[in-house]
Structure formats: C-alpha cells, structure tokens
Design a protein around this motif. Structure first.
Motif, PDB file in Angstrom:
ATOM      1  N   PHE A  89       0.815  -1.219   0.000  1.00 50.94           N
ATOM      2  CA  PHE A  89       0.000   0.000   0.000  1.00 50.94           C
ATOM      3  C   PHE A  89       0.844   1.263   0.000  1.00 50.94           C
ATOM      4  CE2 PHE A  89      -2.615  -3.324   1.884  1.00 50.94           C
ATOM      5  CZ  PHE A  89      -3.814  -3.177   1.196  1.00 50.94           C
ATOM      6  N   GLU A  90       2.142   1.143  -0.286  1.00 48.56           N
ATOM      7  CA  GLU A  90       3.030   2.304  -0.191  1.00 48.56           C
ATOM      8  C   GLU A  90       2.582   3.455  -1.080  1.00 48.56           C
ATOM      9  OE1 GLU A  90       7.607   3.646  -1.205  1.00 48.56           O
ATOM     10  OE2 GLU A  90       7.220   1.551  -0.706  1.00 48.56           O
ATOM     11  N   VAL A  91       2.270   3.173  -2.337  1.00 46.79           N
ATOM     12  CA  VAL A  91       1.870   4.235  -3.264  1.00 46.79           C
ATOM     13  C   VAL A  91       0.607   4.930  -2.769  1.00 46.79           C
ATOM     14  CG1 VAL A  91       1.077   4.741  -5.608  1.00 46.79           C
ATOM     15  CG2 VAL A  91       2.969   3.151  -5.250  1.00 46.79           C
ATOM     16  N   GLU A  92      -0.339   4.140  -2.306  1.00 47.40           N
ATOM     17  CA  GLU A  92      -1.598   4.693  -1.794  1.00 47.40           C
ATOM     18  C   GLU A  92      -1.365   5.567  -0.562  1.00 47.40           C
ATOM     19  OE1 GLU A  92      -5.422   2.897   0.631  1.00 47.40           O
ATOM     20  OE2 GLU A  92      -4.595   1.711  -1.025  1.00 47.40           O
ATOM     21  N   VAL A  93      -0.533   5.085   0.361  1.00 51.18           N
ATOM     22  CA  VAL A  93      -0.290   5.829   1.599  1.00 51.18           C
ATOM     23  C   VAL A  93       0.515   7.099   1.320  1.00 51.18           C
ATOM     24  CG1 VAL A  93       0.832   5.755   3.855  1.00 51.18           C
ATOM     25  CG2 VAL A  93      -0.493   3.794   3.060  1.00 51.18           C
ATOM     26  N   ARG A  94       1.493   7.011   0.435  1.00 49.05           N
ATOM     27  CA  ARG A  94       2.249   8.221   0.069  1.00 49.05           C
ATOM     28  C   ARG A  94       1.315   9.293  -0.492  1.00 49.05           C
ATOM     29  NH1 ARG A  94       8.004   8.381  -1.110  1.00 49.05           N
ATOM     30  NH2 ARG A  94       9.064   6.466  -0.493  1.00 49.05           N
ATOM     31  N   HIS A  96      -1.882   9.586   0.050  1.00 51.30           N
ATOM     32  CA  HIS A  96      -2.725  10.036   1.163  1.00 51.30           C
ATOM     33  C   HIS A  96      -1.998  11.067   2.026  1.00 51.30           C
ATOM     34  CE1 HIS A  96      -5.175   9.829   4.849  1.00 51.30           C
ATOM     35  NE2 HIS A  96      -4.056   9.551   5.499  1.00 51.30           N
ATOM     36  N   LEU A  97      -0.740  10.774   2.361  1.00 54.06           N
ATOM     37  CA  LEU A  97       0.023  11.680   3.216  1.00 54.06           C
ATOM     38  C   LEU A  97       0.408  12.965   2.477  1.00 54.06           C
ATOM     39  CD1 LEU A  97       2.339   9.142   5.083  1.00 54.06           C
ATOM     40  CD2 LEU A  97       0.330  10.327   5.993  1.00 54.06           C
ATOM     41  N   ASP A  98       0.745  12.847   1.204  1.00 56.21           N
ATOM     42  CA  ASP A  98       1.071  14.047   0.420  1.00 56.21           C
ATOM     43  C   ASP A  98      -0.108  15.015   0.418  1.00 56.21           C
ATOM     44  OD1 ASP A  98       3.604  13.145  -0.156  1.00 56.21           O
ATOM     45  OD2 ASP A  98       3.121  12.499  -2.198  1.00 56.21           O
ATOM     46  N   TYR A  99      -1.319  14.473   0.294  1.00 56.91           N
ATOM     47  CA  TYR A  99      -2.511  15.330   0.301  1.00 56.91           C
ATOM     48  C   TYR A  99      -2.762  15.877   1.702  1.00 56.91           C
ATOM     49  CZ  TYR A  99      -7.262  16.999  -0.281  1.00 56.91           C
ATOM     50  OH  TYR A  99      -8.388  17.792  -0.299  1.00 56.91           O
ATOM     51  N   ARG A 100      -2.623  15.029   2.689  1.00 59.16           N
ATOM     52  CA  ARG A 100      -2.861  15.434   4.081  1.00 59.16           C
ATOM     53  C   ARG A 100      -1.904  16.543   4.514  1.00 59.16           C
ATOM     54  NH1 ARG A 100      -3.120  11.016   9.041  1.00 59.16           N
ATOM     55  NH2 ARG A 100      -2.569  12.395  10.772  1.00 59.16           N
TER      56      ARG A 100
END
Length: 203
Positions: A89-94, A96-100
C-alpha cells in the motif's frame, strides 16, 4: 531485489492519527530539532480566512533566528513515532500523506534515535518526515505565546477545533515519553486550559 520499506516519522497529528496500512511502529526522538506551532493551517485546523496553527520541525540553529518570542528554544526533545507502511500500500499511503500534508510541508529524511542500554543510538536511519520549512508560504515563525494560544483556542477548521489538535498532541507525547521535555507544547497547554476556564469561547 526488494526495496527499502517506507518508514514515516510522525511528530504531530500522525502520533494520534496514524497513517493507514501501518505494519510496525517504533517510538523515537530527533536530535537537533525543535517542534513548534509555527505553521499556519488553512485546510485542517483553520480556514484560508482565519488559519489555525499546527506544528512543524525546525533545526535548532534556524529557530534561533525566529525565537524572539520563545523563552525555551533549546530544552525540548522531539519525540514521535516511526511508522512502517505495508509495501503493498506504499503508493496509496504516500498519496494520502502528500494530500494530508499539502499545506506547506516537504518530504525529507531524518535519523530517528532511541535509548539502548542507556545510550542514544540511531534506531532508524533515513526515515521520511514531513517538514514545514522556514521558507514555505505557511510558515509564520515565532509568535508571543499568549497570542499563539489565543489563536489556537479560537481556530476551527474542517478537521475540527485547533485546540483539540493541541490537547491530543500533548496527551500523545506524554504517553509516548512521560519524562520528555517539550516545554513549548506544555506551556501552550497551560494557557489554553486557562482560556477554557475563563475565556470567552466564541465557537
């Protein structure tokens, strides 16, 4: 060949609101940095018209340039949590965090320290960390503590009340490292509690 796991260090809201798909977490601290409410929040704990305040990391030597209103620039220890993300899930989490963390934060790498047999030691080398650099548009620098506390106490954004962010962070840091020094954070907590008792809450 397997790539290195994505490890992100949380020192603010990530401590009490961890990233998704975490498979391991390790407490640790930073050397050479201070944690300060020196970043405007236009999208989470405030609005574009009335931004709140959230924390960022600043090199201690850089903070000296902004610390005219800060009585304790050298005492604090920045404790946080290093989260290892499931590689699937690294791409998804990155994303998510970039947006957050889009409101002025930049992804950098830092060494995370721990205490081993009574000695400081690098636990994780090169963990990723979102930092609001001093040249980003949302960086506000040092404000008088009473002014800063009042701003935090009054501000509200899509993610909730700014003061809840501070209270949640204080509780998380105390739980994480009960004996740690984070005098900036605790001084703000004291001022907000005084405002809760006697202030004119306009929320």
């Amino acid at each position: 060949m397997t790539s290195e796991p994505f490890v992100v260090f949380g020192y603010g809201s990530l401590i009490f609101k961890p990233p998704p798909h975490t498979i391991a977490q390790v407490p640790g601290f930073l050397k050479g940095y201070v944690r300060r409410f020196a970043q405007k929040s236009h999208d989470h704990r405030g609005t574009p018209e009335s931004p709140g305040r959230v924390v960022t990391l600043i090199h201690k030597e850089d903070w000296d340039k902004f610390s005219g209103a800060d009585a304790f620039p050298d005492e604090d220890v920045v404790w946080g949590i290093a989260y290892t993300i499931d590689p699937a899930f690294e791409v998804e989490v990155r994303a998510h965090l970039d947006y957050r963390e889009k409101d002025g934060y930049t992804l950098e790498t830092l060494d995370i320290y721990g205490i081993v047999d009574g000695h400081e030691k690098v636990n994780i080398a090169g963990a990723f960390c979102y930092i609001g650099r001093t040249d980003n548009p949302s960086f506000i620098g040092s404000e008088p503590l009473d002014t800063l506390a009042d701003r935090i106490w009054r501000s509200v954004g899509p993610s909730g009340r700014n003061k809840d962010y501070l209270y949640n962070l204080v509780e998380a840091v105390r739980t994480l490292a009960p004996e740690s020094h984070d005098s900036h954070l605790y001084a703000l907590e004291t001022r907000l509690k005084m405002l809760d008792k006697g202030g004119d809450n306009k929320e």
